[in-house]
Design a protein around this motif. Structure first.
Motif, PDB file in Angstrom:
ATOM      1  N   VAL A  97      38.058  51.978  36.586  1.00 42.95           N
ATOM      2  CA  VAL A  97      37.783  50.555  36.814  1.00 42.95           C
ATOM      3  C   VAL A  97      36.326  50.391  37.238  1.00 42.95           C
ATOM      4  O   VAL A  97      35.812  51.170  38.063  1.00 42.95           O
ATOM      5  N   SER A  98      35.635  49.396  36.686  1.00 43.31           N
ATOM      6  CA  SER A  98      34.217  49.193  37.000  1.00 43.31           C
ATOM      7  C   SER A  98      33.998  48.787  38.455  1.00 43.31           C
ATOM      8  O   SER A  98      33.051  49.248  39.108  1.00 43.31           O
ATOM      9  N   LYS A  99      34.893  47.928  38.961  1.00 45.00           N
ATOM     10  CA  LYS A  99      34.728  47.459  40.336  1.00 45.00           C
ATOM     11  C   LYS A  99      36.063  46.945  40.861  1.00 45.00           C
ATOM     12  O   LYS A  99      36.831  46.316  40.128  1.00 45.00           O
ATOM     13  N   LEU A 100      36.314  47.224  42.128  1.00 48.98           N
ATOM     14  CA  LEU A 100      37.535  46.764  42.791  1.00 48.98           C
ATOM     15  C   LEU A 100      37.169  46.064  44.092  1.00 48.98           C
ATOM     16  O   LEU A 100      36.284  46.527  44.823  1.00 48.98           O
ATOM     17  N   LEU A 101      37.856  44.962  44.358  1.00 49.28           N
ATOM     18  CA  LEU A 101      37.714  44.259  45.636  1.00 49.28           C
ATOM     19  C   LEU A 101      39.047  44.333  46.375  1.00 49.28           C
ATOM     20  O   LEU A 101      40.067  43.816  45.893  1.00 49.28           O
ATOM     21  N   PHE A 160      32.098  35.505  44.578  1.00 49.38           N
ATOM     22  CA  PHE A 160      30.706  35.722  44.976  1.00 49.38           C
ATOM     23  C   PHE A 160      30.448  37.207  45.240  1.00 49.38           C
ATOM     24  O   PHE A 160      29.455  37.778  44.764  1.00 49.38           O
ATOM     25  N   LEU A 161      31.354  37.850  45.976  1.00 50.07           N
ATOM     26  CA  LEU A 161      31.180  39.268  46.298  1.00 50.07           C
ATOM     27  C   LEU A 161      31.337  40.141  45.063  1.00 50.07           C
ATOM     28  O   LEU A 161      30.599  41.115  44.885  1.00 50.07           O
ATOM     29  N   MET A 162      32.293  39.822  44.220  1.00 54.02           N
ATOM     30  CA  MET A 162      32.503  40.621  43.006  1.00 54.02           C
ATOM     31  C   MET A 162      31.252  40.590  42.119  1.00 54.02           C
ATOM     32  O   MET A 162      30.911  41.578  41.465  1.00 54.02           O
ATOM     33  N   LYS A 163      30.573  39.471  42.125  1.00 56.37           N
ATOM     34  CA  LYS A 163      29.379  39.325  41.282  1.00 56.37           C
ATOM     35  C   LYS A 163      28.113  39.878  41.937  1.00 56.37           C
ATOM     36  O   LYS A 163      27.198  40.318  41.234  1.00 56.37           O
ATOM     37  N   ASN A 164      28.067  39.856  43.285  1.00 62.11           N
ATOM     38  CA  ASN A 164      26.787  40.079  43.957  1.00 62.11           C
ATOM     39  C   ASN A 164      26.731  41.214  44.970  1.00 62.11           C
ATOM     40  O   ASN A 164      25.634  41.573  45.412  1.00 62.11           O
ATOM     41  N   TYR A 165      27.866  41.768  45.369  1.00 61.60           N
ATOM     42  CA  TYR A 165      27.857  42.729  46.474  1.00 61.60           C
ATOM     43  C   TYR A 165      28.374  44.085  46.013  1.00 61.60           C
ATOM     44  O   TYR A 165      29.442  44.168  45.403  1.00 61.60           O
ATOM     45  N   TYR A 189      38.025  45.108  36.015  1.00 60.93           N
ATOM     46  CA  TYR A 189      37.850  44.676  37.403  1.00 60.93           C
ATOM     47  C   TYR A 189      39.222  44.448  38.037  1.00 60.93           C
ATOM     48  O   TYR A 189      40.160  44.011  37.360  1.00 60.93           O
ATOM     49  N   VAL A 190      39.304  44.723  39.339  1.00 60.00           N
ATOM     50  CA  VAL A 190      40.570  44.568  40.058  1.00 60.00           C
ATOM     51  C   VAL A 190      40.346  43.795  41.349  1.00 60.00           C
ATOM     52  O   VAL A 190      39.460  44.139  42.145  1.00 60.00           O
ATOM     53  N   PHE A 191      41.142  42.753  41.544  1.00 63.11           N
ATOM     54  CA  PHE A 191      41.216  42.058  42.832  1.00 63.11           C
ATOM     55  C   PHE A 191      42.533  42.501  43.478  1.00 63.11           C
ATOM     56  O   PHE A 191      43.609  42.164  42.980  1.00 63.11           O
ATOM     57  N   LEU A 192      42.450  43.226  44.582  1.00 68.68           N
ATOM     58  CA  LEU A 192      43.658  43.759  45.223  1.00 68.68           C
ATOM     59  C   LEU A 192      44.094  42.801  46.328  1.00 68.68           C
ATOM     60  O   LEU A 192      43.724  42.946  47.506  1.00 68.68           O
ATOM     61  N   ALA A 193      44.878  41.795  45.938  1.00 68.03           N
ATOM     62  CA  ALA A 193      45.362  40.781  46.881  1.00 68.03           C
ATOM     63  C   ALA A 193      46.842  40.945  47.182  1.00 68.03           C
ATOM     64  O   ALA A 193      47.404  40.150  47.935  1.00 68.03           O
ATOM     65  N   ALA A 194      47.482  41.951  46.613  1.00 66.08           N
ATOM     66  CA  ALA A 194      48.916  42.170  46.850  1.00 66.08           C
ATOM     67  C   ALA A 194      49.122  42.798  48.219  1.00 66.08           C
ATOM     68  O   ALA A 194      48.430  43.750  48.588  1.00 66.08           O
ATOM     69  N   ALA A 195      50.079  42.263  48.981  1.00 71.04           N
ATOM     70  CA  ALA A 195      50.378  42.805  50.302  1.00 71.04           C
ATOM     71  C   ALA A 195      51.667  42.187  50.822  1.00 71.04           C
ATOM     72  O   ALA A 195      52.076  41.112  50.379  1.00 71.04           O
TER      73      ALA A 195
END
Length: 310
Positions: free
Chosen positions: A100-104, A224-229, A59-65
């Motif tokens: 990757v299974s899921k990215l936000l 919440f979104l990573m788990k449910n959306y 899983y990836v959380f793309l918070a870099a900016a």
């Protein structure tokens, strides 16, 4: 997500990324990977691919900016466009290549047209012109959304996007040249109080309205979104409540205990007149913010006073 799933948080030392790491750890996730900018240049495609090949995150959380306020967005226009395009493109493509299974992907409320109908709904994207002062940053974030949509359409990737409103909280940026309005005002009022200044200069007229979300609430929304959306449409994240900059300044002045005057400088730009998010979509799924603005300002001011320059 399993507690042992390998989770990559890009931008883990920033305000958003560090909040996501804290939330993951508080929920018992124990396989979090990250790299500092000196360890991994996210604008270097080869290095990013090498990292994904080695670590293989699930899983990836793309918070870099590269982020900043009106002044920074307007002055460093090429950097805000180029750096953000490179960072998001490299990570999103590597996430596809390495399955990757899921990215936000985390965007920003500045993606919306300057004069879009309020409150801002997700379908208002690309319906009008952007605010000129932060257009390069907004275009980069829109590109990130569209990349996630395109990789979903063409390759079936479960890449989702979330658009937070204005954020504040631990690890915020208090540099007066590059910070957003809320941390900048905290530093200005604190300095004026400590040094006995009679007034505090504040940019603009005080009339624009802004919505503010504590970053701890954002981190919970991301989880919440990573788990449910799992849908294509990006999701607004906010409180659904806004205040004028004048009201914000007065609240911070009261919290800090500054007894002087506020000197409004109407020669400076106001930016977008209003940016209130319609959060009906995420509220309808069962998530709602928990920290109100006055409580949140008091919390971050206590943190601020512990910093070296305070």
């Amino acid at each position: 997500m399993e507690k042992s799933s390998k989770i990559y948080v890009a931008g883990h030392r920033g305000m958003v990324g560090s909040a996501i790491v804290r939330q993951l750890e508080s929920e018992g996730f124990n396989n979090i990977v990250y790299r500092t900018s000196s360890e991994l240049d996210l604008m270097d495609q080869a290095k990013v691919n090498e990292f994904f090949e080695t670590e293989k995150p699930d899983y990836v959380f793309l918070a870099a900016a590269k982020v900043g306020g009106i002044h920074a967005n307007n002055i460093y226009r090429a950097e805000f466009l180029y750096n953000n395009l490179m960072i998001e493109s490299n990570i999103i493509h590597a996430s596809y290549v390495h399955k990757v299974s899921k990215l936000l992907f985390l965007g920003s409320s500045c993606i919306y047209p300057k004069f879009a109908e309020q409150p801002l709904t997700e379908n208002a994207l690309l319906t009008g012109s952007l605010e000129p002062t932060n257009e390069p940053y907004a275009i980069a974030k829109i590109a990130g959304i569209k990349l996630c949509e395109a990789y979903r359409d063409q390759y079936g990737c479960n890449f989702i996007s979330a658009m937070p409103t204005n954020l504040y909280g631990p690890n915020d940026n208090y540099d007066l040249q590059t910070s957003h309005v809320l941390p900048a005002l905290i530093r200005k009022f604190h300095t004026a109080k400590e040094e006995g200044h009679p007034s505090v200069p504040v940019w603009g007229s005080g009339s624009p309205k802004r919505e503010f979300l504590h970053v701890n609430d954002l981190a919970k929304a991301c989880m919440f979104l990573m788990k449910n959306y799992n849908e294509k449409l990006f999701v607004n994240i906010g409180t659904g409540v806004d205040v004028t900059i004048k009201e914000l300044a007065e609240t911070i002045k009261e919290t800090v205990g500054f007894e002087g005057e506020i000197a409004w400088d109407a020669t400076k730009p106001d930016g977008t007149p209003r940016k209130l998010m319609n959060v009906g979509l995420i509220n309808g799924m069962g998530w709602k913010h928990e920290i109100d603005l006055k409580e949140g300002i008091a919390m971050v001011y206590e943190d601020f006073k512990q910093l070296d320059f305070a």
